[in-house]
Enzyme design. Sequence first.
Site, PDB file in Angstrom:
ATOM      1  N   TYR A 198       0.886  -1.263  -0.035  1.00  0.00           N
ATOM      2  CA  TYR A 198      -0.247  -0.038  -0.045  1.00  0.00           C
ATOM      3  C   TYR A 198       1.071   1.920   0.035  1.00  0.00           C
ATOM      4  CZ  TYR A 198      -0.015  -1.244   4.905  1.00  0.00           C
ATOM      5  OH  TYR A 198       0.580  -1.454   6.501  1.00  0.00           O
TER       6      TYR A 198
ATOM      7  N   LYS B 121       4.947   3.726   5.648  1.00  0.00           N
ATOM      8  CA  LYS B 121       5.821   3.393   4.045  1.00  0.00           C
ATOM      9  C   LYS B 121       5.950   3.989   2.628  1.00  0.00           C
ATOM     10  CE  LYS B 121       5.014  -0.598   6.551  1.00  0.00           C
ATOM     11  NZ  LYS B 121       6.515  -1.271   7.731  1.00  0.00           N
TER      12      LYS B 121
HETATM   13  P1  NAP Z   1       4.523  -7.533  14.409  1.00  0.00           P
HETATM   14  O1  NAP Z   1       4.717  -9.130  14.898  1.00  0.00           O
HETATM   15  O2  NAP Z   1       4.183  -6.973  15.240  1.00  0.00           O
HETATM   16  O3  NAP Z   1       6.431  -6.487  14.413  1.00  0.00           O
HETATM   17  C1  NAP Z   1       6.477  -5.689  14.780  1.00  0.00           C
HETATM   18  C2  NAP Z   1       7.180  -5.716  15.476  1.00  0.00           C
HETATM   19  O4  NAP Z   1       8.314  -3.437  15.518  1.00  0.00           O
HETATM   20  C3  NAP Z   1       7.300  -6.020  16.806  1.00  0.00           C
HETATM   21  O5  NAP Z   1       8.380  -6.611  17.192  1.00  0.00           O
HETATM   22  C4  NAP Z   1       7.832  -4.675  17.983  1.00  0.00           C
HETATM   23  O6  NAP Z   1       8.800  -5.565  19.066  1.00  0.00           O
HETATM   24  C5  NAP Z   1       8.144  -4.014  17.216  1.00  0.00           C
HETATM   25  N1  NAP Z   1       8.111  -2.585  17.890  1.00  0.00           N
HETATM   26  C6  NAP Z   1       6.620  -1.408  17.578  1.00  0.00           C
HETATM   27  N2  NAP Z   1       7.325  -0.302  17.436  1.00  0.00           N
HETATM   28  C7  NAP Z   1       9.076  -0.030  17.947  1.00  0.00           C
HETATM   29  C8  NAP Z   1       9.504   1.214  18.421  1.00  0.00           C
HETATM   30  N3  NAP Z   1       8.876   2.573  18.615  1.00  0.00           N
HETATM   31  N4  NAP Z   1      10.161   0.535  18.985  1.00  0.00           N
HETATM   32  C9  NAP Z   1      11.642  -0.938  18.202  1.00  0.00           C
HETATM   33  N5  NAP Z   1      10.678  -1.895  17.788  1.00  0.00           N
HETATM   34  C10 NAP Z   1       9.482  -2.014  18.272  1.00  0.00           C
HETATM   35  O7  NAP Z   1       3.987  -7.367  13.116  1.00  0.00           O
HETATM   36  P2  NAP Z   1       4.869  -8.507  11.723  1.00  0.00           P
HETATM   37  O8  NAP Z   1       3.424  -8.751  11.074  1.00  0.00           O
HETATM   38  O9  NAP Z   1       6.002  -9.362  12.211  1.00  0.00           O
HETATM   39  O10 NAP Z   1       5.496  -7.261  11.087  1.00  0.00           O
HETATM   40  C11 NAP Z   1       7.210  -7.254  10.814  1.00  0.00           C
HETATM   41  C12 NAP Z   1       7.239  -5.624   9.303  1.00  0.00           C
HETATM   42  O11 NAP Z   1       6.608  -6.125   8.268  1.00  0.00           O
HETATM   43  C13 NAP Z   1       6.315  -4.392   9.618  1.00  0.00           C
HETATM   44  O12 NAP Z   1       7.268  -3.403   9.448  1.00  0.00           O
HETATM   45  C14 NAP Z   1       5.085  -4.657   8.510  1.00  0.00           C
HETATM   46  O13 NAP Z   1       4.380  -3.382   8.760  1.00  0.00           O
HETATM   47  C15 NAP Z   1       5.390  -5.752   7.669  1.00  0.00           C
HETATM   48  N6  NAP Z   1       4.534  -5.775   6.512  1.00  0.00           N
HETATM   49  C16 NAP Z   1       3.346  -7.003   7.525  1.00  0.00           C
HETATM   50  C17 NAP Z   1       2.204  -7.397   7.157  1.00  0.00           C
HETATM   51  C18 NAP Z   1       1.605  -8.877   7.587  1.00  0.00           C
HETATM   52  O14 NAP Z   1       0.871  -9.061   7.099  1.00  0.00           O
HETATM   53  N7  NAP Z   1       2.121  -9.176   8.784  1.00  0.00           N
HETATM   54  C19 NAP Z   1       2.162  -7.295   5.448  1.00  0.00           C
HETATM   55  C20 NAP Z   1       2.559  -6.223   5.047  1.00  0.00           C
HETATM   56  C21 NAP Z   1       4.023  -5.411   5.451  1.00  0.00           C
HETATM   57  P3  NAP Z   1       8.751  -4.179  20.935  1.00  0.00           P
HETATM   58  O15 NAP Z   1       6.681  -5.101  20.904  1.00  0.00           O
HETATM   59  O16 NAP Z   1       9.476  -5.345  21.300  1.00  0.00           O
HETATM   60  O17 NAP Z   1       8.481  -2.969  20.593  1.00  0.00           O
END
Ligand code: NAP
Length: 281
Positions: free
Chosen positions: A148, A163
């Site tokens: 997106y 993003k």
């Molecule tokens: P997730 O498990 O919620 O990962 C997000 C991570 O970011 C968590 O480990 C969190 O750790 C950390 N985080 C959040 N705020 C932070 C901060 N202020 N400082 C440092 N760390 C922080 O979600 P995910 O699905 O694995 O996402 C990983 C990546 O993939 C993201 O960039 C997301 O946008 C991208 N993505 C995901 C999808 C999907 O469908 N899941 C699709 C497209 C792209 P703490 O809570 O320990 O801080």
Amino acid sequence: MTHGTSELAERVAFITGGATGLGLEMAKTFGRRGARLVLASRSEAHLESGAHLLRSEGIEVLTLPLDVRDARKVRAAVRCAYDHFGALDILVNNAAGNFIRPAERLPEKAFANIVDIVVNGTFYASRAAASFMRDQGRGVILNIVATYAWTGGPGTVHSATAKAGVLAMTRTLAVEWAAQGIRVVALAPGAMETPGASARLWPSKEFEERVRQRVPLGRFARLGEVADAAAYLVSDRAEYITGECLTIDGGAWLGRGVLDVAPGEAIPKVTRRRDGPPDAE
Ligand code: NAP
């Protein structure tokens, strides 16, 4: 260690948000290929359980509690990682936050917060890491974005905007830093079932099924295949790739043509009319 390949042998990879979801999967995949890992995020509990899992596979890992919104702390964490391992080869800007909210009901503070984590956090970490990579004469920065960034994403204006900013940053820094031996690349995964995404992005099983049905290849992205793509991008096999974004989404973002044909749906037969526009049967 029983790692399949050693294409990342001895490389030091710093992954923000590296202790959960895709971040942890990338850490595991890089580690199995010989990399040493730095996991940096806010929650000590996440860091502890992520590190435990990696260490159980014999992977070397340093955990650093960090909020990427704090530029000074980001610089200190990157320096600490460099001092600990004596190198810094790979940075993955993976930390993010997301949730569904119509723009008119999105608090300004929430918009600013997501931009702060995703855009500012990526900038702070990239600049801090680049200062060490520059001295080494090589390094790779991988930014995790989402499709997106260019399609737009109703209900996620905060994350889509952020993003898109990171994608522009990827292309900009790729050119600025190429002469210093630093590649900057991006990866745009499609919908993945991580605990973070499942809890916040698809509110029910029905929505989850709708998301799945929009994917031409008929399923969600597997964490392992996305992490494999990430490992390729940060490896020497991709040494001529910079400023590029690899999409790994089963074709989900692609258009469906003027007839809006859904994946799996038969394309309607169109007969040519002599006296006017064609009819769809
Ligand atoms: P997730 O498990 O919620 O990962 C997000 C991570 O970011 C968590 O480990 C969190 O750790 C950390 N985080 C959040 N705020 C932070 C901060 N202020 N400082 C440092 N760390 C922080 O979600 P995910 O699905 O694995 O996402 C990983 C990546 O993939 C993201 O960039 C997301 O946008 C991208 N993505 C995901 C999808 C999907 O469908 N899941 C699709 C497209 C792209 P703490 O809570 O320990 O801080």
